[in-house]
Design a protein around this motif. Structure first.
Motif, mmCIF file in Angstrom:
data_model
loop_
_atom_site.group_PDB
_atom_site.id
_atom_site.type_symbol
_atom_site.label_atom_id
_atom_site.label_comp_id
_atom_site.label_asym_id
_atom_site.label_seq_id
_atom_site.Cartn_x
_atom_site.Cartn_y
_atom_site.Cartn_z
ATOM 1 N N UNK A 21 0.835 -0.823 0.341
ATOM 2 C CA UNK A 21 0.046 -0.072 -0.016
ATOM 3 C C UNK A 21 0.752 1.840 0.144
ATOM 4 N N UNK A 22 0.357 2.108 -0.536
ATOM 5 C CA UNK A 22 1.204 3.774 -0.238
ATOM 6 C C UNK A 22 1.455 4.126 0.686
ATOM 7 N N UNK A 23 0.669 3.944 1.874
ATOM 8 C CA UNK A 23 1.116 4.575 3.011
ATOM 9 C C UNK A 23 2.068 3.529 3.763
ATOM 10 N N UNK A 24 2.594 2.886 3.667
ATOM 11 C CA UNK A 24 3.684 1.811 3.944
ATOM 12 C C UNK A 24 5.162 1.966 3.511
ATOM 13 N N UNK A 25 5.304 2.866 1.953
ATOM 14 C CA UNK A 25 6.100 2.689 1.727
ATOM 15 C C UNK A 25 7.243 3.512 1.600
ATOM 16 N N UNK A 26 6.522 4.314 2.331
ATOM 17 C CA UNK A 26 8.100 5.648 3.091
ATOM 18 C C UNK A 26 9.044 4.518 3.228
ATOM 19 N N UNK A 27 7.916 4.034 4.997
ATOM 20 C CA UNK A 27 8.386 2.999 6.316
ATOM 21 C C UNK A 27 9.950 2.255 5.496
ATOM 22 N N UNK A 28 8.982 1.266 4.511
ATOM 23 C CA UNK A 28 10.161 0.465 4.167
ATOM 24 C C UNK A 28 11.592 0.916 2.917
ATOM 25 N N UNK A 29 11.043 2.215 2.737
ATOM 26 C CA UNK A 29 12.097 2.546 2.194
ATOM 27 C C UNK A 29 13.214 2.780 2.893
ATOM 28 N N UNK A 30 12.855 3.390 4.062
ATOM 29 C CA UNK A 30 13.481 3.995 5.308
ATOM 30 C C UNK A 30 14.590 3.006 6.146
ATOM 31 N N UNK A 31 13.825 2.018 6.137
ATOM 32 C CA UNK A 31 14.482 0.675 7.316
ATOM 33 C C UNK A 31 14.751 0.135 5.978
ATOM 34 N N UNK A 32 15.045 0.157 5.178
ATOM 35 C CA UNK A 32 15.839 -0.428 3.913
ATOM 36 C C UNK A 32 17.280 0.961 3.974
ATOM 37 N N UNK A 33 16.876 1.317 3.642
ATOM 38 C CA UNK A 33 17.763 2.829 3.684
ATOM 39 C C UNK A 33 18.698 2.561 5.233
ATOM 40 N N UNK A 34 18.417 2.323 6.341
ATOM 41 C CA UNK A 34 18.564 2.927 6.996
ATOM 42 C C UNK A 34 19.859 0.784 7.381
ATOM 43 N N UNK A 35 19.229 -0.469 6.568
ATOM 44 C CA UNK A 35 19.750 -1.767 6.523
ATOM 45 C C UNK A 35 21.218 -1.490 6.243
#
Length: 76
Positions: A21-35
């Motif tokens: 969903x469009x609301x969860x994608x920014x959070x996933x992107x941030x988590x992927x970047x941190x990882x």
């Protein structure tokens, strides 16, 4: 042929939108970047920790020093 082209990238984005969903994608992107950032820090830390081997020192006695190089032997 290597890498992901524009079509492949677009397909990945569409599948991600459908799954999360469009609301969860920014959070996933941030988590992927941190990882990814933490992984790079860890990899750099491991590479910096490896000490270079010390040069080997061979002591030669005065009698051995007078021998021609072909006859010298390393101590065991």
């Amino acid at each position: 042929m290597s890498g992901i082209g524009a079509t492949g990238f677009l397909l990945i984005v569409i599948v991600a939108l459908l799954l999360f969903g469009p609301n969860k994608l920014p959070e996933l992107g941030k988590a992927f970047g941190r990882t990814l950032r933490e992984f790079k820090k860890g990899a750099n830390g491991i590479l910096e920790e490896q000490p270079e081997p010390a040069p080997r020192r061979v002591e030669v006695s005065a009698a051995e020093a007078e021998q021609p190089k072909a006859e010298r032997r390393l101590p065991e």
